[in-house]
Design a protein around this motif. Structure first.
Motif, PDB file in Angstrom:
ATOM      1  N   GLY A  35       7.991  -2.079  -2.942  1.00  5.32           N
ATOM      2  CA  GLY A  35       9.175  -1.231  -2.871  1.00  5.32           C
ATOM      3  C   GLY A  35      10.172  -1.534  -3.983  1.00  5.32           C
ATOM      4  O   GLY A  35       9.929  -2.383  -4.853  1.00  5.32           O
ATOM      5  N   ARG A  36      11.304  -0.832  -3.931  1.00  8.91           N
ATOM      6  CA  ARG A  36      12.338  -0.981  -4.952  1.00  8.91           C
ATOM      7  C   ARG A  36      13.700  -1.141  -4.289  1.00  8.91           C
ATOM      8  O   ARG A  36      13.896  -0.718  -3.149  1.00  8.91           O
ATOM      9  CB  ARG A  36      12.330   0.233  -5.893  1.00  8.91           C
ATOM     10  N   ALA A  94       0.834  -1.204   0.000  1.00  2.00           N
ATOM     11  CA  ALA A  94       0.000   0.000   0.000  1.00  2.00           C
ATOM     12  C   ALA A  94       0.866   1.250   0.000  1.00  2.00           C
ATOM     13  O   ALA A  94       0.581   2.221   0.695  1.00  2.00           O
ATOM     14  CB  ALA A  94      -0.935   0.004   1.206  1.00  2.00           C
ATOM     15  N   GLY A  95       1.936   1.220  -0.800  1.00  2.00           N
ATOM     16  CA  GLY A  95       2.777   2.394  -0.970  1.00  2.00           C
ATOM     17  C   GLY A  95       2.338   3.212  -2.163  1.00  2.00           C
ATOM     18  O   GLY A  95       1.266   2.987  -2.742  1.00  2.00           O
ATOM     19  N   VAL A  96       3.174   4.150  -2.560  1.00  2.00           N
ATOM     20  CA  VAL A  96       2.827   5.094  -3.628  1.00  2.00           C
ATOM     21  C   VAL A  96       2.537   4.377  -4.944  1.00  2.00           C
ATOM     22  O   VAL A  96       1.491   4.580  -5.568  1.00  2.00           O
ATOM     23  CB  VAL A  96       3.956   6.121  -3.823  1.00  2.00           C
ATOM     24  N   PRO A 147       3.590   4.166   4.231  1.00  2.34           N
ATOM     25  CA  PRO A 147       4.621   4.417   5.239  1.00  2.34           C
ATOM     26  C   PRO A 147       5.496   5.577   4.789  1.00  2.34           C
ATOM     27  O   PRO A 147       5.874   5.680   3.631  1.00  2.34           O
ATOM     28  CB  PRO A 147       5.401   3.097   5.267  1.00  2.34           C
ATOM     29  N   GLY A 148       5.804   6.473   5.716  1.00  2.00           N
ATOM     30  CA  GLY A 148       6.586   7.652   5.367  1.00  2.00           C
ATOM     31  C   GLY A 148       5.739   8.898   5.269  1.00  2.00           C
ATOM     32  O   GLY A 148       6.224  10.012   5.459  1.00  2.00           O
ATOM     33  N   THR A 207      -8.323  -5.442  -4.115  1.00  2.00           N
ATOM     34  CA  THR A 207      -8.008  -5.674  -2.708  1.00  2.00           C
ATOM     35  C   THR A 207      -6.534  -5.345  -2.483  1.00  2.00           C
ATOM     36  O   THR A 207      -5.667  -5.825  -3.216  1.00  2.00           O
ATOM     37  CB  THR A 207      -8.259  -7.144  -2.306  1.00  2.00           C
ATOM     38  N   VAL A 208      -6.267  -4.509  -1.485  1.00  2.00           N
ATOM     39  CA  VAL A 208      -4.904  -4.101  -1.165  1.00  2.00           C
ATOM     40  C   VAL A 208      -4.447  -4.846   0.083  1.00  2.00           C
ATOM     41  O   VAL A 208      -5.074  -4.739   1.141  1.00  2.00           O
ATOM     42  CB  VAL A 208      -4.818  -2.577  -0.917  1.00  2.00           C
ATOM     43  N   VAL A 209      -3.362  -5.616  -0.050  1.00  2.00           N
ATOM     44  CA  VAL A 209      -2.815  -6.377   1.073  1.00  2.00           C
ATOM     45  C   VAL A 209      -1.504  -5.721   1.502  1.00  2.00           C
ATOM     46  O   VAL A 209      -0.584  -5.571   0.700  1.00  2.00           O
ATOM     47  CB  VAL A 209      -2.573  -7.854   0.691  1.00  2.00           C
ATOM     48  N   GLU A 210      -1.419  -5.312   2.753  1.00  2.00           N
ATOM     49  CA  GLU A 210      -0.256  -4.575   3.248  1.00  2.00           C
ATOM     50  C   GLU A 210       0.249  -5.192   4.553  1.00  2.00           C
ATOM     51  O   GLU A 210      -0.531  -5.514   5.447  1.00  2.00           O
ATOM     52  CB  GLU A 210      -0.632  -3.107   3.469  1.00  2.00           C
TER      53      GLU A 210
END
Length: 461
Positions: free
Chosen positions: A269-270, A178-180, A207-208, A197-200
């Motif tokens: 993420g990256r 659920a990031g950018v 976050p941030g 559906t967003v799984v985080e």
């Protein structure tokens, strides 16, 4: 084409090509190497630009379906032409990447296609050919991170690369993270008809970001149809003939749960891309997460690094600033980037933007602060446009009134945040913004009103 240069840049993304442009402007003989075969990096090719093309198109599609009638605009049946939507996205990408290649020619930068590898001090090899240079700039960017027991095929289980090129709208879509990046891509497909559906893993989204902003954004996204499953650890994805099965369990422990989907986007993420670059031949060190260790961009004698492969916000505009700063340092000028003033924007609808410190960071640091907050519901332009979701919040030092951060949710805040960036660059107080005339009626008046609110003299509430 000469084989001896002042600067050789490995990587043609925003950090690399901006470094090349600035180096060319400063009279440095420069070469840029890109293995993709086209300049622009992740941002132009499979990231920032194509995703914004799809965000814009999907927003118009959604408005035509749900908002036009209320504005007195009657249309016939609105249908999705996904093939054409993807085509216009590709055209935008093609035009911009060709534009970057033109800028290389304009600034007398040699563009070399191939995989660049450092073979020793001042030496870079490209497909068997050695370039000699006084300075090497590592601008290799980043690549998507993934999770164990998940096989990426970029067709049904995809990263951002596959998520901008799906051939049909998935009926059920699961978004891991659920990031950018995830929220932007999830919102595109939700508007086009997917059940998302967003799984985080964490117990919050983004976050941030400032926690108050994250909570408001989640509330808005939930009303738009996104289903959030927070505090969940994904343990694997199984590919069946016509469906996908995602396995997850509570992050704090508990029973396994299985979700079915037609497509899964992995957006966790990256990570820096530094593999096979020959960094060890010149003494460049990586930290435990794979980032190049630098001291004011310097990684070793005659070696510099910029963008996503070093620490700091993993954002294209930060990489651009890094690249220009390094070119200036190489040319003997001052080069500096203040990462505290790099804005972040989430291009959902409404947008989310912030710069500087969050409330949580100020509390943790023990810094006393004052807060001004203004809702778009009380902004006249937002009311007439029926775009009243969200708010602007400005944080200022309790003693000096210097602006420490700003956090926004609302239509167009990705543009509005830059007023605060400029103010913070000059060390402005909240009163400076509060006493600056803003045109009426505009959405940006909400920024002024929030600044007024720091001292308690908001006018429009």
């Amino acid at each position: 084409m000469s084989d001896t240069y002042d600067v050789v840049i490995i990587g043609g993304g925003p950090g690399g090509y901006n470094c090349a442009i600035r180096a060319g402007q400063l009279g440095l003989k420069t070469a840029i190497i890109e293995k993709r075969g086209v300049l622009g990096g992740t941002c132009l090719n499979v990231g920032c630009i194509p995703s914004k093309a799809l965000l814009h198109a999907s927003e118009l599609f959604d408005e035509a379906n749900h908002s036009f009638a209320g504005l007195g605009i009657k249309t016939g049946k609105v249908e999705l032409d996904l093939k054409q939507m993807m085509s216009q996205k590709d055209e935008a990408v093609k035009g911009l990447t060709q534009g970057v290649e033109f800028l290389m020619k304009k600034n007398k930068v040699d563009y070399i296609k191939g995989f660049g590898k450092i073979t020793g001090k001042g030496k870079v090899e490209v497909d068997g050919k050695t370039l000699e240079t006084k300075n090497i700039v590592i601008a290799t960017g980043s690549e998507p991170s993934t999770l164990p027991n998940i096989e990426i095929d970029e067709e049904r289980v995809v990263t951002n690369t596959g998520a901008i090129a799906l051939k049909e709208v998935p009926k059920k879509l699961i978004l891991i993270g659920a990031g950018v990046i995830g929220l932007e891509l999830g919102s595109v497909w939700s508007r086009l008809g997917s059940d998302v559906t967003v799984v985080e893993y964490l117990d919050r989204i983004m976050p941030g970001a400032d926690n108050e902003v994250a909570k408001e954004a989640q509330r808005i996204f939930k009303k738009q149809g996104l289903d959030f499953r927070l505090g969940q650890k994904v343990t694997g994805v199984e590919k069946l003939k016509s469906k996908l099965k995602l396995f997850m369990e509570p992050a704090k422990g508990g029973d396994e749960e299985v979700l079915e989907a037609d497509a899964v986007i992995v957006a966790v993420g990256r990570r820096p891309y530094t593999e096979g670059l020959g960094l060890e031949t010149v003494g460049v060190k990586l930290d435990k997460r794979g980032f190049v260790e630098t001291d004011h961009f310097k990684a070793a004698d005659g070696v510099w690094a910029v963008g996503d492969c070093i620490h700091g916000p993993m954002l294209a505009h930060k990489a651009e600033d890094d690249g220009a700063a390094v070119a200036e340092l190489i040319a003997g000028k001052a080069g500096h980037v203040d990462y505290n003033l790099v804005p972040s924007v989430v291009y959902t609808n409404p947008e989310i933007a912030w710069v500087g410190k969050t409330e949580e960071q100020l509390k943790e640091a023990g810094i006393e602060y004052k807060k001004g907050k203004f809702p778009f519901q009380a902004n006249s332009r937002a009311r007439t446009n029926h775009e009243t979701l969200g708010f602007v919040k400005i944080l200022a030092d309790a003693k000096t009134d210097q602006i420490l951060g700003a956090h926004m949710v609302g239509v167009g805040v990705g543009e509005m945040i830059h007023e605060i960036c400029v103010a913070m660059e000059f060390g402005a107080a909240s009163e400076d913004v509060a006493r600056t005339s803003h045109a009426h009626p505009t959405l940006s008046e909400a920024v002024r009103q929030a600044a007024m609110g720091v001292e308690g003299w908001t006018m429009q509430m």
